[in-house]
Design a protein around this motif. Structure first.
Motif, mmCIF file in Angstrom:
data_model
loop_
_atom_site.group_PDB
_atom_site.id
_atom_site.type_symbol
_atom_site.label_atom_id
_atom_site.label_comp_id
_atom_site.label_asym_id
_atom_site.label_seq_id
_atom_site.Cartn_x
_atom_site.Cartn_y
_atom_site.Cartn_z
ATOM 1 N N PRO A 158 0.835 -1.203 0.000
ATOM 2 C CA PRO A 158 0.000 0.000 0.000
ATOM 3 C C PRO A 158 0.868 1.252 0.000
ATOM 4 N N TRP A 159 0.264 2.377 -0.334
ATOM 5 C CA TRP A 159 0.970 3.650 -0.308
ATOM 6 C C TRP A 159 0.085 4.677 0.362
ATOM 7 N N LEU A 160 0.722 5.782 0.760
ATOM 8 C CA LEU A 160 0.021 6.865 1.469
ATOM 9 C C LEU A 160 0.478 8.186 0.857
ATOM 10 N N LEU A 161 -0.458 8.903 0.253
ATOM 11 C CA LEU A 161 -0.122 10.169 -0.404
ATOM 12 C C LEU A 161 -0.786 11.325 0.323
ATOM 13 N N ASN A 162 -0.059 12.435 0.413
ATOM 14 C CA ASN A 162 -0.561 13.650 1.054
ATOM 15 C C ASN A 162 -0.585 14.769 0.020
ATOM 16 N N VAL A 163 -1.797 15.218 -0.332
ATOM 17 C CA VAL A 163 -1.955 16.181 -1.420
ATOM 18 C C VAL A 163 -2.402 17.527 -0.859
ATOM 19 N N ASN A 164 -1.687 18.597 -1.204
ATOM 20 C CA ASN A 164 -2.055 19.961 -0.809
ATOM 21 C C ASN A 164 -2.322 20.786 -2.057
ATOM 22 N N ILE A 165 -3.471 21.471 -2.037
ATOM 23 C CA ILE A 165 -3.985 22.125 -3.243
ATOM 24 C C ILE A 165 -4.111 23.633 -2.998
ATOM 25 N N PRO A 166 -3.440 24.462 -3.807
ATOM 26 C CA PRO A 166 -3.619 25.918 -3.665
ATOM 27 C C PRO A 166 -5.083 26.319 -3.896
ATOM 28 N N PRO A 175 0.218 22.575 -12.525
ATOM 29 C CA PRO A 175 1.098 21.400 -12.552
ATOM 30 C C PRO A 175 1.107 20.702 -11.205
ATOM 31 N N ARG A 176 1.389 19.412 -11.226
ATOM 32 C CA ARG A 176 1.481 18.642 -9.978
ATOM 33 C C ARG A 176 2.934 18.256 -9.759
ATOM 34 N N GLN A 177 3.377 18.446 -8.525
ATOM 35 C CA GLN A 177 4.773 18.152 -8.217
ATOM 36 C C GLN A 177 4.847 17.135 -7.085
ATOM 37 N N VAL A 178 5.648 16.106 -7.277
ATOM 38 C CA VAL A 178 5.910 15.144 -6.196
ATOM 39 C C VAL A 178 6.980 15.746 -5.295
ATOM 40 N N THR A 179 6.670 15.872 -4.009
ATOM 41 C CA THR A 179 7.499 16.657 -3.093
ATOM 42 C C THR A 179 7.880 15.846 -1.862
ATOM 43 N N ARG A 180 8.816 16.439 -1.085
ATOM 44 C CA ARG A 180 9.090 15.951 0.267
ATOM 45 C C ARG A 180 8.487 16.956 1.240
ATOM 46 N N LEU A 181 8.344 16.547 2.501
ATOM 47 C CA LEU A 181 7.816 17.463 3.508
ATOM 48 C C LEU A 181 8.847 18.540 3.820
ATOM 49 N N GLY A 182 8.411 19.784 3.960
ATOM 50 C CA GLY A 182 9.260 20.831 4.512
ATOM 51 C C GLY A 182 9.197 20.792 6.031
ATOM 52 N N ARG A 183 9.625 21.861 6.660
ATOM 53 C CA ARG A 183 9.557 21.959 8.117
ATOM 54 C C ARG A 183 8.970 23.324 8.473
ATOM 55 N N GLY A 216 11.661 21.541 -3.883
ATOM 56 C CA GLY A 216 11.416 20.115 -3.649
ATOM 57 C C GLY A 216 10.484 19.861 -2.483
ATOM 58 N N THR A 217 10.217 20.903 -1.666
ATOM 59 C CA THR A 217 9.301 20.712 -0.528
ATOM 60 C C THR A 217 7.858 21.016 -0.928
ATOM 61 N N ASP A 218 6.967 20.544 -0.075
ATOM 62 C CA ASP A 218 5.533 20.827 -0.256
ATOM 63 C C ASP A 218 5.255 22.334 -0.168
ATOM 64 N N PHE A 219 5.929 23.023 0.773
ATOM 65 C CA PHE A 219 5.727 24.471 0.905
ATOM 66 C C PHE A 219 6.124 25.197 -0.378
ATOM 67 N N HIS A 220 7.270 24.804 -0.922
ATOM 68 C CA HIS A 220 7.788 25.462 -2.123
ATOM 69 C C HIS A 220 6.837 25.237 -3.305
ATOM 70 N N ALA A 221 6.396 24.000 -3.460
ATOM 71 C CA ALA A 221 5.538 23.664 -4.604
ATOM 72 C C ALA A 221 4.240 24.473 -4.575
ATOM 73 N N GLY A 225 2.630 27.759 -7.196
ATOM 74 C CA GLY A 225 1.532 27.450 -8.108
ATOM 75 C C GLY A 225 1.463 26.010 -8.556
ATOM 76 N N CYS A 226 1.881 25.082 -7.698
ATOM 77 C CA CYS A 226 1.744 23.660 -8.027
ATOM 78 C C CYS A 226 0.883 22.965 -6.976
ATOM 79 N N VAL A 227 0.230 21.894 -7.395
ATOM 80 C CA VAL A 227 -0.378 20.963 -6.447
ATOM 81 C C VAL A 227 0.746 20.074 -5.932
ATOM 82 N N SER A 228 0.852 19.942 -4.612
ATOM 83 C CA SER A 228 1.929 19.155 -3.996
ATOM 84 C C SER A 228 1.434 17.756 -3.658
#
Ligand code: MN
Length: 255
Positions: A158-166, A175-183, A216-221, A225-228
């Motif tokens: 199984p997998w677990l995805l976390n999607v954040n949408i502007p 655009p959609r970007q595959v990201t890592r978590l920021g802090r 590369g982070t979710d915050f940056h994406a 203007g990207c979906v993270s």
């Protein structure tokens, strides 16, 4: 195809109704959601009292409503409430970002994680800003992401995805970007008030601003203007530190 939908903002939240509508036609849908807003309850399970489950009426007709946490909802759904095991767990759409450290506190992520822990692929959706602006566009993003995921084989690990949408009217065309978590920075200070009964009371302060928000982070994406889309794992082991802790503790034993 069976899809289980849950959230942490409660069954009356606009985000879960939008998500249910967005999933229409993709399979059999079960909704199991908390009675109250349970944001920030993380992976909590209710162990000291029983849970009530009732069927909602009105616009939320058919939703299973649970007097507990988001993890309770998915746990109860998977361990006896639902007749059949879902193929996918989808949660949200949350009111507000679940990026960086938020993911540790989030009930939206936790509800998805509960599915993942039971071996079911899961995806959590959040809007970056609170207030539900452009929720319809976020729902279109959720629809399109889930359609893409359903085209993948859902068997296997199984997998677990976390999607954040502007919160934008064109969110579904971003655009959609595959990201890592920021802090984040530490939370803002606690807010102290005096209640009408003269007691001193405390409100947990708001989350801190982004601290690690590099490329590369979710915050940056989402800020650009990207979906993270962040793939998450649950293992909290500090694998890189295993060796150094073994030698440090061995040294301590010898001295
Ligand atoms: Mn929430």
């Amino acid at each position: 195809m069976r899809i289980l939908i849950a959230n942490d903002d409660g069954y009356l939240a606009p985000g879960i109704s939008a998500l249910v509508k967005a999933m229409n036609g993709l399979g059999h849908i079960d909704v199991v959601a908390p009675e109250q807003n349970a944001s920030g309850t993380s992976n909590a399970l209710t162990l000291t009292r029983p849970l009530n489950v009732f069927r909602a009426a009105g616009p939320q007709q058919g939703f299973h409503v649970v007097s507990g946490t988001p993890s309770d909802c998915v746990h109860v759904a998977l361990t006896g409430l639902l007749g059949q095991r879902p193929d996918l767990v989808v949660t949200g759409i949350n009111q507000g970002a679940n990026m960086g450290d938020d993911t540790l506190y989030s009930g939206t992520v936790a509800a998805a994680m509960e599915g993942f822990l039971f071996g079911i692929p899961a995806v959590a959706f959040s809007q970056v800003e609170k207030g539900w602006a452009h929720l319809d566009a976020a729902a279109r993003v959720a629809r399109s992401v889930v359609e893409e995921l359903l085209a993948l084989p859902l068997t296997g690990a199984p997998w677990l995805l976390n999607v954040n949408i502007p919160n934008r009217p064109d969110a579904d065309r971003l655009p959609r970007q595959v990201t890592r978590l920021g802090r984040r920075h530490a939370s803002e200070p606690v807010i102290r008030q005096v209640s009408p009964r003269g007691e001193t009371i405390y409100w947990i302060g708001p989350a801190g601003d982004a601290r690690e928000a590099g490329e590369g982070t979710d915050f940056h994406a989402t800020a650009h203007g990207c979906v993270s889309i962040t793939p998450l794992q649950v293992d909290l082991t500090d694998h890189a530190a295993l060796g150094s802790w073994r030698s440090r503790l061995a040294l301590a034993e010898r001295s």
